[in-house]
Design a protein around this motif. Structure first.
Motif, PDB file in Angstrom:
ATOM      1  N   GLU A 165       0.714  -1.138   0.046  1.00 40.22           N
ATOM      2  CA  GLU A 165      -0.064  -0.140   0.166  1.00 40.22           C
ATOM      3  C   GLU A 165       0.903   1.253  -0.083  1.00 40.22           C
ATOM      4  OE1 GLU A 165      -3.786  -1.865   2.232  1.00 40.22           O
ATOM      5  OE2 GLU A 165      -2.141  -0.890   3.478  1.00 40.22           O
ATOM      6  N   ALA A 169      -2.597   3.458  -4.656  1.00 43.86           N
ATOM      7  CA  ALA A 169      -3.508   3.642  -5.920  1.00 43.86           C
ATOM      8  C   ALA A 169      -3.730   4.385  -6.771  1.00 43.86           C
ATOM      9  CB  ALA A 169      -5.153   3.368  -5.042  1.00 43.86           C
ATOM     10  N   ARG A 220      -0.412   4.387 -10.646  1.00 35.84           N
ATOM     11  CA  ARG A 220      -0.145   3.023 -11.071  1.00 35.84           C
ATOM     12  C   ARG A 220       0.267   2.948 -12.716  1.00 35.84           C
ATOM     13  NH1 ARG A 220      -2.229  -1.432  -8.172  1.00 35.84           N
ATOM     14  NH2 ARG A 220      -1.936  -0.653  -6.160  1.00 35.84           N
ATOM     15  N   PRO A 237      -5.014  -1.480 -11.688  1.00 40.37           N
ATOM     16  CA  PRO A 237      -5.733  -0.630 -10.618  1.00 40.37           C
ATOM     17  C   PRO A 237      -6.033  -1.455  -9.629  1.00 40.37           C
ATOM     18  CG  PRO A 237      -6.910  -0.281 -12.773  1.00 40.37           C
ATOM     19  CD  PRO A 237      -5.972  -1.442 -13.085  1.00 40.37           C
ATOM     20  N   VAL A 238      -6.247  -0.842  -8.416  1.00 38.01           N
ATOM     21  CA  VAL A 238      -6.863  -1.538  -7.175  1.00 38.01           C
ATOM     22  C   VAL A 238      -8.173  -2.157  -7.335  1.00 38.01           C
ATOM     23  CG1 VAL A 238      -7.137  -1.183  -4.718  1.00 38.01           C
ATOM     24  CG2 VAL A 238      -5.279  -0.198  -5.522  1.00 38.01           C
ATOM     25  N   TRP A 254      -5.198  -5.359  -4.004  1.00 39.72           N
ATOM     26  CA  TRP A 254      -4.383  -4.164  -3.988  1.00 39.72           C
ATOM     27  C   TRP A 254      -3.503  -4.180  -5.075  1.00 39.72           C
ATOM     28  CZ3 TRP A 254      -5.052   0.275  -1.653  1.00 39.72           C
ATOM     29  CH2 TRP A 254      -4.182   1.205  -1.599  1.00 39.72           C
TER      30      TRP A 254
END
Length: 191
Positions: free
Chosen positions: A154, A159, A162, A169-170, A186
Protein backbone atom coordinates in the motif's frame (compact mmCIF):
# COMPACT_ATOMS: atom_id res chain seq x y z
CA UNK A 1 11.22 -1.25 6.84
CA UNK A 2 14.01 -0.25 9.17
CA UNK A 3 17.74 -0.79 8.81
CA UNK A 4 17.41 -3.72 11.23
CA UNK A 5 14.73 -5.41 9.13
CA UNK A 6 15.92 -8.80 7.87
CA UNK A 7 13.67 -10.08 5.07
CA UNK A 8 15.44 -13.45 4.73
CA UNK A 9 13.20 -15.38 7.16
CA UNK A 10 10.09 -13.96 5.51
CA UNK A 11 11.39 -14.77 2.05
CA UNK A 12 12.16 -18.36 2.99
CA UNK A 13 8.70 -18.62 4.58
CA UNK A 14 7.18 -17.32 1.32
CA UNK A 15 9.16 -19.95 -0.57
CA UNK A 16 7.84 -22.62 1.83
CA UNK A 17 4.32 -21.54 0.88
CA UNK A 18 5.20 -21.68 -2.81
CA UNK A 19 6.72 -25.13 -2.35
CA UNK A 20 3.44 -26.50 -0.97
CA UNK A 21 1.64 -25.14 -4.01
CA UNK A 22 4.23 -26.33 -6.55
CA UNK A 23 3.85 -29.84 -5.11
CA UNK A 24 0.15 -29.73 -6.06
CA UNK A 25 0.68 -28.74 -9.70
CA UNK A 26 -0.46 -31.34 -12.20
CA UNK A 27 0.45 -31.34 -15.91
CA UNK A 28 -3.18 -30.85 -16.95
CA UNK A 29 -3.34 -27.56 -14.98
CA UNK A 30 -0.37 -25.95 -16.71
CA UNK A 31 -2.31 -24.35 -19.57
CA UNK A 32 -5.05 -22.92 -17.34
CA UNK A 33 -5.41 -19.14 -16.97
CA UNK A 34 -4.40 -17.43 -13.73
CA UNK A 35 -5.51 -14.22 -12.00
CA UNK A 36 -2.20 -12.78 -13.21
CA UNK A 37 -3.87 -12.42 -16.61
CA UNK A 38 -0.77 -12.21 -18.80
CA UNK A 39 0.26 -15.71 -17.69
CA UNK A 40 -1.20 -19.18 -17.85
CA UNK A 41 -0.09 -21.41 -14.96
CA UNK A 42 3.01 -22.71 -16.76
CA UNK A 43 4.17 -19.17 -17.58
CA UNK A 44 3.38 -17.94 -14.06
CA UNK A 45 5.38 -20.78 -12.48
CA UNK A 46 8.27 -19.92 -14.80
CA UNK A 47 7.97 -16.22 -13.98
CA UNK A 48 7.90 -17.00 -10.25
CA UNK A 49 11.00 -19.18 -10.51
CA UNK A 50 12.64 -16.51 -12.65
CA UNK A 51 12.03 -13.96 -9.88
CA UNK A 52 13.70 -16.24 -7.35
CA UNK A 53 16.70 -16.71 -9.63
CA UNK A 54 16.82 -12.96 -10.29
CA UNK A 55 17.01 -12.04 -6.61
CA UNK A 56 19.58 -14.81 -6.11
CA UNK A 57 21.63 -13.32 -8.95
CA UNK A 58 21.37 -9.90 -7.30
CA UNK A 59 22.57 -11.41 -4.01
CA UNK A 60 25.48 -12.96 -5.89
CA UNK A 61 26.50 -9.49 -7.10
CA UNK A 62 24.70 -9.32 -10.45
CA UNK A 63 22.54 -6.54 -11.84
CA UNK A 64 18.83 -7.24 -11.51
CA UNK A 65 18.17 -6.16 -15.08
CA UNK A 66 20.70 -8.57 -16.59
CA UNK A 67 18.77 -11.76 -15.87
CA UNK A 68 15.43 -12.55 -17.52
CA UNK A 69 12.51 -13.05 -15.14
CA UNK A 70 11.65 -16.40 -16.71
CA UNK A 71 13.04 -19.75 -15.58
CA UNK A 72 13.36 -21.32 -19.02
CA UNK A 73 12.01 -24.70 -20.06
CA UNK A 74 10.81 -26.88 -17.16
CA UNK A 75 9.36 -30.38 -17.65
CA UNK A 76 5.70 -30.70 -16.66
CA UNK A 77 6.49 -32.74 -13.55
CA UNK A 78 9.72 -30.95 -12.56
CA UNK A 79 8.32 -27.78 -10.98
CA UNK A 80 8.93 -28.78 -7.33
CA UNK A 81 12.55 -29.77 -8.07
CA UNK A 82 13.13 -26.52 -9.96
CA UNK A 83 11.80 -24.56 -6.99
CA UNK A 84 14.07 -26.53 -4.65
CA UNK A 85 17.13 -25.60 -6.72
CA UNK A 86 16.09 -21.95 -6.85
CA UNK A 87 15.53 -21.91 -3.09
CA UNK A 88 19.02 -23.32 -2.44
CA UNK A 89 20.56 -20.73 -4.73
CA UNK A 90 18.78 -17.75 -3.17
CA UNK A 91 19.49 -18.90 0.40
CA UNK A 92 23.21 -19.22 -0.40
CA UNK A 93 23.28 -15.89 -2.25
CA UNK A 94 21.86 -13.96 0.73
CA UNK A 95 23.52 -15.92 3.54
CA UNK A 96 25.98 -13.16 4.49
CA UNK A 97 24.48 -10.40 6.66
CA UNK A 98 26.58 -7.68 4.95
CA UNK A 99 24.64 -8.18 1.73
CA UNK A 100 21.53 -6.72 3.34
CA UNK A 101 23.15 -3.27 3.47
CA UNK A 102 24.92 -3.39 0.11
CA UNK A 103 23.24 -1.25 -2.55
CA UNK A 104 21.97 -3.47 -5.36
CA UNK A 105 20.22 -2.90 -8.66
CA UNK A 106 16.77 -4.40 -9.14
CA UNK A 107 14.18 -3.62 -11.83
CA UNK A 108 12.75 -0.77 -9.75
CA UNK A 109 16.07 0.95 -9.00
CA UNK A 110 19.08 0.98 -6.69
CA UNK A 111 18.23 0.03 -3.12
CA UNK A 112 19.84 -1.66 -0.11
CA UNK A 113 19.77 -5.46 -0.36
CA UNK A 114 17.23 -5.74 2.45
CA UNK A 115 14.76 -3.57 0.51
CA UNK A 116 15.34 -5.52 -2.70
CA UNK A 117 14.78 -8.85 -0.99
CA UNK A 118 11.72 -7.40 0.80
CA UNK A 119 10.24 -6.55 -2.60
CA UNK A 120 10.64 -10.14 -3.66
CA UNK A 121 8.82 -11.27 -0.50
CA UNK A 122 5.83 -9.29 -1.75
CA UNK A 123 6.15 -10.87 -5.19
CA UNK A 124 6.37 -14.41 -3.81
CA UNK A 125 3.38 -13.93 -1.50
CA UNK A 126 1.29 -12.43 -4.30
CA UNK A 127 2.16 -15.12 -6.84
CA UNK A 128 1.39 -17.79 -4.23
CA UNK A 129 -2.16 -16.41 -4.19
CA UNK A 130 -2.26 -16.43 -8.01
CA UNK A 131 -1.02 -20.03 -8.18
CA UNK A 132 -3.36 -21.19 -5.41
CA UNK A 133 -6.38 -20.00 -7.39
CA UNK A 134 -5.53 -22.64 -10.01
CA UNK A 135 -4.01 -25.54 -8.04
CA UNK A 136 -5.71 -25.23 -4.64
CA UNK A 137 -8.72 -22.88 -4.73
CA UNK A 138 -9.85 -22.07 -1.23
CA UNK A 139 -6.57 -23.18 0.34
CA UNK A 140 -5.59 -21.26 3.45
CA UNK A 141 -2.50 -19.21 2.70
CA UNK A 142 -0.13 -17.66 5.24
CA UNK A 143 -2.21 -14.85 6.74
CA UNK A 144 0.60 -13.46 8.88
CA UNK A 145 3.00 -13.31 5.96
CA UNK A 146 0.46 -11.48 3.79
CA UNK A 147 -0.33 -9.08 6.66
CA UNK A 148 3.36 -8.22 6.87
CA UNK A 149 3.62 -7.24 3.20
CA UNK A 150 0.20 -5.63 2.63
CA UNK A 151 1.13 -2.29 4.27
CA UNK A 152 4.37 -2.25 2.27
CA UNK A 153 2.41 -2.78 -0.96
CA UNK A 154 0.00 0.00 0.00
CA UNK A 155 2.91 2.35 0.69
CA UNK A 156 5.13 1.65 -2.32
CA UNK A 157 2.28 1.11 -4.81
CA UNK A 158 -0.33 3.77 -3.98
CA UNK A 159 -3.68 3.39 -5.69
CA UNK A 160 -3.35 6.70 -7.54
CA UNK A 161 0.12 6.03 -9.00
CA UNK A 162 -0.21 3.01 -11.28
CA UNK A 163 0.97 4.44 -14.60
CA UNK A 164 4.53 3.10 -14.69
CA UNK A 165 4.17 -0.14 -12.72
CA UNK A 166 3.22 -3.65 -13.85
CA UNK A 167 0.08 -3.68 -11.68
CA UNK A 168 -3.48 -2.91 -12.62
CA UNK A 169 -5.77 -0.61 -10.68
CA UNK A 170 -6.67 -1.60 -7.14
CA UNK A 171 -9.66 -3.96 -7.22
CA UNK A 172 -12.39 -4.31 -4.62
CA UNK A 173 -12.10 -7.11 -2.07
CA UNK A 174 -14.91 -8.43 0.12
CA UNK A 175 -14.99 -6.90 3.61
CA UNK A 176 -14.24 -10.30 5.14
CA UNK A 177 -11.41 -11.18 2.72
CA UNK A 178 -8.25 -12.66 4.19
CA UNK A 179 -4.95 -10.79 3.92
CA UNK A 180 -3.63 -12.74 0.88
CA UNK A 181 -6.82 -11.87 -1.01
CA UNK A 182 -6.67 -8.20 0.03
CA UNK A 183 -3.04 -8.08 -1.14
CA UNK A 184 -4.00 -9.61 -4.48
CA UNK A 185 -6.79 -7.06 -4.91
CA UNK A 186 -4.43 -4.20 -4.02
CA UNK A 187 -2.07 -5.41 -6.72
CA UNK A 188 -4.82 -5.41 -9.34
CA UNK A 189 -6.19 -8.95 -9.26
CA UNK A 190 -9.91 -9.55 -9.58
CA UNK A 191 -10.79 -11.49 -6.44
Amino acid sequence: MTAAFDPRPQYLRALDQLEKLFLQVTPEQLDRPTPCTEYDLRALLGHTLGGIHRVAYVGEGGRGLDLPAQAGEIADTAWPAALGRARQRVAAAWEEDEKLDRVVEVPWGYVPGRIALGGYVMEAVTHAWDIAQVVAPGAALDEELALSVLPVAEQVLPADQRDDVPFGPVQPAPADADAPTRLAAWLGRTV
